[in-house]
Design a protein around this motif. Sequence first.
Motif, PDB file in Angstrom:
ATOM      1  N   ARG A 372       0.834  -1.202   0.000  1.00  0.00           N
ATOM      2  CA  ARG A 372       0.000   0.000   0.000  1.00  0.00           C
ATOM      3  C   ARG A 372       0.868   1.252   0.000  1.00  0.00           C
ATOM      4  O   ARG A 372       2.026   1.238   0.438  1.00  0.00           O
ATOM      5  N   ASP A 374       0.922   5.139   1.485  1.00  0.00           N
ATOM      6  CA  ASP A 374       0.304   6.085   2.419  1.00  0.00           C
ATOM      7  C   ASP A 374      -0.048   7.392   1.720  1.00  0.00           C
ATOM      8  O   ASP A 374      -1.025   8.056   2.077  1.00  0.00           O
ATOM      9  N   SER A 395      -8.426   0.374  -6.775  1.00  0.00           N
ATOM     10  CA  SER A 395      -7.267  -0.425  -6.361  1.00  0.00           C
ATOM     11  C   SER A 395      -7.290  -0.770  -4.881  1.00  0.00           C
ATOM     12  O   SER A 395      -6.821  -1.838  -4.479  1.00  0.00           O
ATOM     13  N   ARG A 397      -5.419   0.483  -2.742  1.00  0.00           N
ATOM     14  CA  ARG A 397      -4.036   0.419  -2.278  1.00  0.00           C
ATOM     15  C   ARG A 397      -3.479   1.768  -1.832  1.00  0.00           C
ATOM     16  O   ARG A 397      -2.284   1.849  -1.531  1.00  0.00           O
ATOM     17  N   VAL A 398      -4.313   2.793  -1.809  1.00  0.00           N
ATOM     18  CA  VAL A 398      -3.817   4.147  -1.516  1.00  0.00           C
ATOM     19  C   VAL A 398      -4.626   4.755  -0.369  1.00  0.00           C
ATOM     20  O   VAL A 398      -5.861   4.727  -0.376  1.00  0.00           O
ATOM     21  N   GLU A 399      -3.920   5.290   0.633  1.00  0.00           N
ATOM     22  CA  GLU A 399      -4.574   5.905   1.785  1.00  0.00           C
ATOM     23  C   GLU A 399      -4.921   7.378   1.533  1.00  0.00           C
ATOM     24  O   GLU A 399      -5.977   7.857   1.927  1.00  0.00           O
TER      25      GLU A 399
END
Length: 812
Positions: A372, A374, A395, A397-399
Motif C-alpha cells: 500500500r 500512504d 485499487s 491500495r492508496v490511503e
Amino acid sequence: MKHRVKTHIDFEAMTAVFAGAAADDRRFLFEHEVYTLLRHLGSETPPRCRLLAAADRPGDEELLALPGDMVVLKIVSPYIVHKADVGGVRIVPKDPVRVRAAWRRMMYEVAESYAEGIERHPRHAPPRYRGLSGDALVSAISHDIRGVLAVQYLPPEVETFGSELIVGLRNSREFAMILTAGVGGTDTELLAENFRKNRGIISASTELNDGEAFFELFRRTVSYQVLAGKSRGQKRMVADEQLIECFSAFIEVANHFSPTNPDAPFCIEEMEINPFAFRDFMMVPLDGMCRFSLPAKKVRAPRPVAKIHTMLHPGRIGIIGVSTSRDNFGRIILKNVLARGFAPEQVVVLHPQAAEIDGVRCVTGLASLDGRLDLLVVAVGAEAVPALVDEIIASGRVESVLLIPGGMGETRESRAMAEAIMAKIDEAHRQGDGPVFLGGNSLGVISHPGRYDTWFLSEERLPKLPYAGWRTSAFISQSGGFMATCLSRIPELDPAFLVSVGNQNDLTLGDFLCYFQEQDDIEVIAVYCEGFNDLDGIHFTRAVRQAVLAGKDVIFYKAGRTAEGKTATSSHTASLAGDYSVCESCLSQAGAMVARSFGEFTDLYLLASRLHGRAINGNRVAALSSAGFEAVGMADNIHADEFDLQMVAPGRETRKRIGRALAECGLAHLVEVKNPLDMNPGATDALYREVIEALAADEGVDLVLAGIIPLAPVISTLERDMESGTGLADLLLPVVAASPKPIVAVVAGGPLYDPFVRKLQEAGMMVFREADRAVRTVGLYVQSRLAGRNLRRRPGRDEVGEPAEFRGNTAG
C-alpha cells in the motif's frame, strides 16, 4: 447580570405553517403567516390581522373586528417586496366603507405603480416579469396579487432614530444559520453601511451562540443604546430580558430548521422582522417575511479525516508524472521529497517504461505495487485525472492522494469534470472510507515531521531553511502562491506543516483545521482562505472554537471582501466566495484573529508564534521610545474598532526606579516618567535595559512595547556591535527571556540595522519596523487572546474543554 431564559416554542405548529405553504406550492410565507409563525415562536404581541382576498366579500362585522380606530392595509404579493414604494401600504380609518374603497383601489393602483417602476428600471424586475411591458406586465402583476392584508394598527410610542429593531435569520451557504439584529426601519441597509463596524448591525452564528451571548454582542450597537434609554432624553423601551428571550427563540428556531439538523422538516432560508416597534414595553412586529426550502435529499459524505495524519506522516510515498528527461513538476517533487531526508527505498515512481529515476525504483502502475501507499502524489495533466481517480479508488491500495494539477474547477469549462470527480470520491467515502484527496490545483505539502516536501518549487527558487528549533505552527492556504511568497519574504515563519488545499475537491479547510486543533505540538494555526465549500464554513468555525478552547492561536485571512475580489477568487482556486461580513463575524466570535491585509496576516502570524507561551493578563501596555514622534504614534493607535489598549501610568516603585536610571544617565531633567515614555535620544544601552526591565516588572503592566531608534549615537545597534557580544541586543535578550510578560520591539531604521533586528528575531523576540503597525498588531493579538481566555472560562464546557453545544457534531 445573568438572565434566566425560558422560551415557549411550538415547533410542531411552526412546521404545520411551512407545510401549508409547501402544499400551496410556495417556498415563502405571506406576512400573516409570518405573524402566525411568531405566535408559535412565543412572541407576545404579533398584531391581529385578516387577509382580504381578491374574491372575498367580508361583512361589516368582519371589517370592524380588528381592535382600534385605524387599520393598516398591505398589498399581498409574492413579488412585491418594498410595498410602501408602490402605494402598497395605507393607513385608513376603521370604517367598512373606507376600508373597502382603499382595498379595491389598491388592487388596481399598486399593480400599475409597480409596473411603472419595472419599466423605468427593468434590471430590477423579478424574472417572472422580465420581457413584459404595458398591459401584459400590469396583468401579470395583478394576477399575482393575492389580496390585501388588514392589520391591527399599533403605532409605536417613540419614532425617533434607532427606536425600531430588525431581527433576522439567514441560511448562509458556508456558515448555515446566521442571526442578525440592529437598527431597523426603511434605512437599515444605509445605516449599516455608514456606521462603524458592529455598531449598526451585528451578525453571529446561531450554532456558536445562545441568546445571552448574542445579547452581549448586541449591547455594542447604537440600536441597544437607544432602546435601553442610554441616549440623551430617551427612556428605556424594552427590558434586556425581552431581548434575550427574543434572540434565544430565534436561535432555537434557526437551529431546528437548519441544514445542519438532519431531522429538520424544512429549512429556513431567510426570515426577517423589520421592524419590531416598541409600545408600553412590548415588542411589536410591524412587517415580516420568510423563505424556506425542503431539506437537501443528499448531503456530502463525511470524509475519513483521520487519514490526514497518514498523509502528513507517510511511511511510503508514490509519485506519478515524473519525467525521465527534464525537471517537470513531478521530477522536482521527487527531488524535493528526497532532499528532505525521506528514505529513497520508501519512495516509488509510477512510470510506464522507466526502471529507476534519481535512484528511486519505478513500477508500471498501481497494479504493480507490492503493498500500500500512504501518499500518492499525482502530477499529471488534468485530462488524465478522472480515469486515474477511478483506478485509485478501485485499487484499494492508496490511503491519501495529493492532486497537483489545475484545470479542475477553476473555470466554467472544467467545473463539470471537477464535479464528476468529487461525486466519485464522495461515493467512495459513502461506500466505505476510500482514500482522501487533497487538491486539485494544489502546490503540495511540506511536512517537516513527515520529512518530505511535495512542492514543485526547486531549491534554487525557494531555498530550504535549516531546522530552527521552534516549529510549532501549521500554515494552511487555499493559494499555494500566497504561502510560497510569504515563506520567501519571511522565512522565519518556518511552520512545521505547510498545506496547500487548492480546490478542496475532497479534503477541506475545515477538515485540516479540525485535524490540527487536536495536535498537541501545534500552537498556532494560520489560514488563508478564498472560499468555503457548502457548510464547511460552520465546520471550520467549530474547529476554530475548539482550537481556541484548547489554548491555540488561529490567524485567518479571507480573500474576496469586495465584489471584484469575489470575482477574482472564483476564477482562481474554484472557490465559492461568500459574504465577507458574515465570515468575519463568525470567525472572530469563534476566537480567530481575523486579518484585513496580507501584512497584518503575517504580522499576527509572527507575533502569535513568538508570544504564544507568554501570559496575556490584560490590555495594559507600557510604551517607550527615544523619539517623541514614535511615542506619540504609539499613543495615537491604541484604540480601534477591533481592539482597545490601555496606557496606564507606571506604578510608584516603577517611577522611582526609572527616575534613578534617568538620573544616572543625566536625563532626569529632560524626561518625565509617564506612559508612553519619551526617553530622549541620549538614552544609553543600560538605560534601555533598566527601563524595559522595570516596566516588565510592574504589576500594573501586561505588555511592554519598546521603541528603539537605532540611529541614536549612544546605543550599540550597528553590525560591529552584534559581533562584539556587548551591544544593546545582548543586554535586552536576557531581559526578554526572563520576563513572563511579552516584550515587543520596534526598530525604526533602514537596512543598515538589519543585523541588529536579525539578532533579536533569531533569539525569538518579535520586532516591528513601524510603531503604528506594531500597536495595531499587538492590539488585535491581545484582544483575541483575552477573548479566548473568556471563552475558556465560559460556563457550559466539559472537563476536556469542549463546549457542550459542540458535542456530537461531525465533519461533513
